[in-house]
Design a protein around this motif. Structure first.
Motif, PDB file in Angstrom:
ATOM      1  N   LEU A   1      -2.548   3.085 -15.153  1.00  0.00           N
ATOM      2  CA  LEU A   1      -2.293   4.093 -14.113  1.00  0.00           C
ATOM      3  C   LEU A   1      -2.609   5.330 -14.294  1.00  0.00           C
ATOM      4  O   LEU A   1      -1.928   5.892 -15.296  1.00  0.00           O
ATOM      5  CB  LEU A   1      -1.360   3.460 -13.347  1.00  0.00           C
ATOM      6  CG  LEU A   1      -0.967   2.157 -12.924  1.00  0.00           C
ATOM      7  CD1 LEU A   1       0.382   2.081 -12.267  1.00  0.00           C
ATOM      8  CD2 LEU A   1      -2.108   1.535 -12.161  1.00  0.00           C
ATOM      9  N   VAL A   2      -3.487   5.891 -13.446  1.00  0.00           N
ATOM     10  CA  VAL A   2      -3.367   7.198 -13.557  1.00  0.00           C
ATOM     11  C   VAL A   2      -2.739   8.001 -12.193  1.00  0.00           C
ATOM     12  O   VAL A   2      -3.362   7.450 -11.144  1.00  0.00           O
ATOM     13  CB  VAL A   2      -5.266   8.024 -13.551  1.00  0.00           C
ATOM     14  CG1 VAL A   2      -5.109   9.561 -13.551  1.00  0.00           C
ATOM     15  CG2 VAL A   2      -5.625   7.137 -14.589  1.00  0.00           C
ATOM     16  N   HIS A   3      -1.903   8.563 -12.418  1.00  0.00           N
ATOM     17  CA  HIS A   3      -1.111   9.552 -11.287  1.00  0.00           C
ATOM     18  C   HIS A   3      -1.268  10.691 -10.952  1.00  0.00           C
ATOM     19  O   HIS A   3      -1.455  11.521 -11.826  1.00  0.00           O
ATOM     20  CB  HIS A   3       0.416   9.218 -11.258  1.00  0.00           C
ATOM     21  CG  HIS A   3       0.813   7.859 -11.265  1.00  0.00           C
ATOM     22  ND1 HIS A   3       1.100   6.968 -10.190  1.00  0.00           N
ATOM     23  CD2 HIS A   3       1.261   7.002 -12.392  1.00  0.00           C
ATOM     24  CE1 HIS A   3       1.724   5.866 -10.632  1.00  0.00           C
ATOM     25  NE2 HIS A   3       1.578   5.833 -11.752  1.00  0.00           N
ATOM     26  N   ALA A   4      -1.596  11.155  -9.816  1.00  0.00           N
ATOM     27  CA  ALA A   4      -1.711  12.504  -9.505  1.00  0.00           C
ATOM     28  C   ALA A   4      -0.382  13.158  -8.986  1.00  0.00           C
ATOM     29  O   ALA A   4       0.450  12.518  -8.226  1.00  0.00           O
ATOM     30  CB  ALA A   4      -2.699  12.591  -8.426  1.00  0.00           C
TER      31      ALA A   4
ATOM     32  N   ILE B   1      -3.221   7.194  -5.641  1.00  0.00           N
ATOM     33  CA  ILE B   1      -2.809   8.337  -4.842  1.00  0.00           C
ATOM     34  C   ILE B   1      -1.643   7.851  -3.821  1.00  0.00           C
ATOM     35  O   ILE B   1      -1.742   6.681  -3.392  1.00  0.00           O
ATOM     36  CB  ILE B   1      -4.156   8.651  -3.952  1.00  0.00           C
ATOM     37  CG1 ILE B   1      -5.268   9.430  -4.909  1.00  0.00           C
ATOM     38  CG2 ILE B   1      -3.491   9.718  -2.770  1.00  0.00           C
ATOM     39  CD1 ILE B   1      -4.923  10.636  -5.363  1.00  0.00           C
ATOM     40  N   SER B   2      -0.686   8.725  -3.683  1.00  0.00           N
ATOM     41  CA  SER B   2       0.379   8.303  -2.787  1.00  0.00           C
ATOM     42  C   SER B   2       0.268   8.820  -1.320  1.00  0.00           C
ATOM     43  O   SER B   2      -0.043  10.033  -1.293  1.00  0.00           O
ATOM     44  CB  SER B   2       1.670   9.100  -3.539  1.00  0.00           C
ATOM     45  OG  SER B   2       2.733   8.685  -2.596  1.00  0.00           O
ATOM     46  N   ILE B   3       0.429   8.100  -0.414  1.00  0.00           N
ATOM     47  CA  ILE B   3       0.274   8.546   0.875  1.00  0.00           C
ATOM     48  C   ILE B   3       1.348   7.854   1.682  1.00  0.00           C
ATOM     49  O   ILE B   3       1.863   6.951   1.817  1.00  0.00           O
ATOM     50  CB  ILE B   3      -0.996   7.893   1.433  1.00  0.00           C
ATOM     51  CG1 ILE B   3      -1.113   6.324   1.179  1.00  0.00           C
ATOM     52  CG2 ILE B   3      -2.350   8.728   0.840  1.00  0.00           C
ATOM     53  CD1 ILE B   3      -2.532   5.840   1.774  1.00  0.00           C
ATOM     54  N   ALA B   4       1.654   8.625   2.884  1.00  0.00           N
ATOM     55  CA  ALA B   4       2.600   8.335   4.120  1.00  0.00           C
ATOM     56  C   ALA B   4       2.146   9.030   5.243  1.00  0.00           C
ATOM     57  O   ALA B   4       3.116   9.723   6.108  1.00  0.00           O
ATOM     58  CB  ALA B   4       3.861   8.437   3.825  1.00  0.00           C
ATOM     59  N   ASP B   5       0.927   9.125   5.717  1.00  0.00           N
ATOM     60  CA  ASP B   5       0.396   9.843   6.954  1.00  0.00           C
ATOM     61  C   ASP B   5      -1.057  10.603   6.459  1.00  0.00           C
ATOM     62  O   ASP B   5      -1.835  10.633   7.132  1.00  0.00           O
ATOM     63  CB  ASP B   5       1.221  10.712   7.441  1.00  0.00           C
ATOM     64  CG  ASP B   5       2.158  10.253   8.597  1.00  0.00           C
ATOM     65  OD1 ASP B   5       1.910   9.145   9.120  1.00  0.00           O
ATOM     66  OD2 ASP B   5       3.403  10.687   8.736  1.00  0.00           O
ATOM     67  N   CYS B   6      -0.998  11.013   5.263  1.00  0.00           N
ATOM     68  CA  CYS B   6      -2.307  11.867   4.825  1.00  0.00           C
ATOM     69  C   CYS B   6      -3.299  10.913   4.420  1.00  0.00           C
ATOM     70  O   CYS B   6      -2.949   9.441   4.217  1.00  0.00           O
ATOM     71  CB  CYS B   6      -1.972  12.658   3.493  1.00  0.00           C
ATOM     72  SG  CYS B   6      -0.789  13.776   3.717  1.00  0.00           S
ATOM     73  N   MET B   7      -4.680  11.117   4.508  1.00  0.00           N
ATOM     74  CA  MET B   7      -5.609  10.336   4.295  1.00  0.00           C
ATOM     75  C   MET B   7      -5.898   9.747   2.793  1.00  0.00           C
ATOM     76  O   MET B   7      -6.271  11.071   2.209  1.00  0.00           O
ATOM     77  CB  MET B   7      -6.857  10.453   5.061  1.00  0.00           C
ATOM     78  CG  MET B   7      -8.047   9.716   5.074  1.00  0.00           C
ATOM     79  SD  MET B   7      -9.536   9.964   6.256  1.00  0.00           S
ATOM     80  CE  MET B   7      -8.677   9.566   7.735  1.00  0.00           C
TER      81      MET B   7
ATOM     82  N   MET C   1       2.980   4.542   0.461  1.00  0.00           N
ATOM     83  CA  MET C   1       1.985   3.570   0.034  1.00  0.00           C
ATOM     84  C   MET C   1       1.093   4.247  -1.300  1.00  0.00           C
ATOM     85  O   MET C   1       1.023   5.442  -1.313  1.00  0.00           O
ATOM     86  CB  MET C   1       1.198   3.081   1.096  1.00  0.00           C
ATOM     87  CG  MET C   1       1.988   2.735   2.476  1.00  0.00           C
ATOM     88  SD  MET C   1       1.076   2.737   4.140  1.00  0.00           S
ATOM     89  CE  MET C   1       0.799   4.450   4.168  1.00  0.00           C
ATOM     90  N   PHE C   2       0.636   3.247  -1.914  1.00  0.00           N
ATOM     91  CA  PHE C   2      -0.214   3.737  -3.103  1.00  0.00           C
ATOM     92  C   PHE C   2      -1.746   3.108  -2.631  1.00  0.00           C
ATOM     93  O   PHE C   2      -1.968   2.008  -2.264  1.00  0.00           O
ATOM     94  CB  PHE C   2      -0.019   3.152  -4.259  1.00  0.00           C
ATOM     95  CG  PHE C   2       1.267   3.727  -4.966  1.00  0.00           C
ATOM     96  CD1 PHE C   2       1.522   5.013  -5.054  1.00  0.00           C
ATOM     97  CD2 PHE C   2       2.351   2.920  -5.229  1.00  0.00           C
ATOM     98  CE1 PHE C   2       2.771   5.738  -5.642  1.00  0.00           C
ATOM     99  CE2 PHE C   2       3.626   3.634  -5.523  1.00  0.00           C
ATOM    100  CZ  PHE C   2       3.782   4.882  -5.954  1.00  0.00           C
ATOM    101  N   ALA C   3      -2.606   4.045  -2.926  1.00  0.00           N
ATOM    102  CA  ALA C   3      -4.158   3.675  -2.850  1.00  0.00           C
ATOM    103  C   ALA C   3      -4.588   3.666  -4.264  1.00  0.00           C
ATOM    104  O   ALA C   3      -4.403   4.622  -4.819  1.00  0.00           O
ATOM    105  CB  ALA C   3      -4.878   4.860  -2.105  1.00  0.00           C
ATOM    106  N   VAL C   4      -5.079   2.559  -4.847  1.00  0.00           N
ATOM    107  CA  VAL C   4      -5.545   2.553  -6.210  1.00  0.00           C
ATOM    108  C   VAL C   4      -6.964   1.890  -6.248  1.00  0.00           C
ATOM    109  O   VAL C   4      -7.297   1.068  -5.711  1.00  0.00           O
ATOM    110  CB  VAL C   4      -4.376   1.215  -6.801  1.00  0.00           C
ATOM    111  CG1 VAL C   4      -4.804   1.294  -8.353  1.00  0.00           C
ATOM    112  CG2 VAL C   4      -2.971   1.465  -6.560  1.00  0.00           C
TER     113      VAL C   4
END
Length: 188
Positions: free
Chosen positions: A5-8, A42-48, A180-183
């Motif tokens: 995994l590559v995390h930002a 990418i981690s999200i919780a309202d952002c696109m 949430m994670f977008a992978v």
């Protein structure tokens, strides 16, 4: 597995990072790669989340487009970076715009509303001094302006704020919100 995994380490900005190995990358909201068998998170919780794929050159981008990143055109800048790094032709890119807060639920004060072009903002009905912003349409238009064909852009219709049973929303749940994670990755 975590080892792939590559995390930002997202900062709600417009930084784009070219990655070639797993790990945590500081101060970035977009990851791009042409390496197979690593997975951009990418981690999200309202952002696109915005995912881009170049099937010709075998390259990917995973973008966290929060309101600040959207205002700074992170999606369009990432398309440009893919052109520079991989020789991507924007017309051949495939894009997916994931679940995010909808226009009707993205309420801001005037000081934030004035940071966006007027065509994406409008006064919130019944709320003095409040505005709503259509960041989803703005991201779509940025992708079109960057050269991606509209037929190659898929838009998820779910609103994170309204989808109480399935999606996290920071604006809805505040400090109790999860993420949430977008992978995105390419198989070897």
């Amino acid at each position: 597995p975590e080892s792939k995994l590559v995390h930002a380490n997202q900062v709600h900005g417009a930084n784009i990072t070219l990655v070639s190995k797993p790990g945590l990358y500081p101060e970035t909201d977009a990851l791009i790669t042409s390496v197979k068998d690593i997975y951009l998170v990418i981690s999200i919780a309202d952002c696109m989340p915005v995912m881009l794929y170049d099937p010709v050159n075998g390259a990917l981008a995973n973008i966290h487009s929060g309101w600040r990143g959207t205002q700074k055109n992170i999606a369009g800048s990432t398309v440009k970076k893919m052109k520079e790094e991989f020789g991507s032709d924007a017309g051949g890119l495939i894009a997916f715009m994931g679940p995010a807060i909808s226009k009707k639920n993205f309420e801001v004060d005037e000081d934030v509303a004035v940071m966006f072009p007027h065509e994406y903002t409008s006064p919130k009905p019944g709320a003095v001094g409040k505005f709503i912003v259509d960041t989803g349409q703005m991201v779509f238009d940025q992708l079109i302006t960057a050269g991606i064909n509209a037929v190659n852009i898929e838009r998820c219709g779910y609103c994170t704020f309204d989808s109480t049973e399935h999606l996290h929303s920071y604006r809805r749940d505040k400090h109790l919100s999860g993420r949430m994670f977008a992978v995105l990755g390419m198989k070897p």
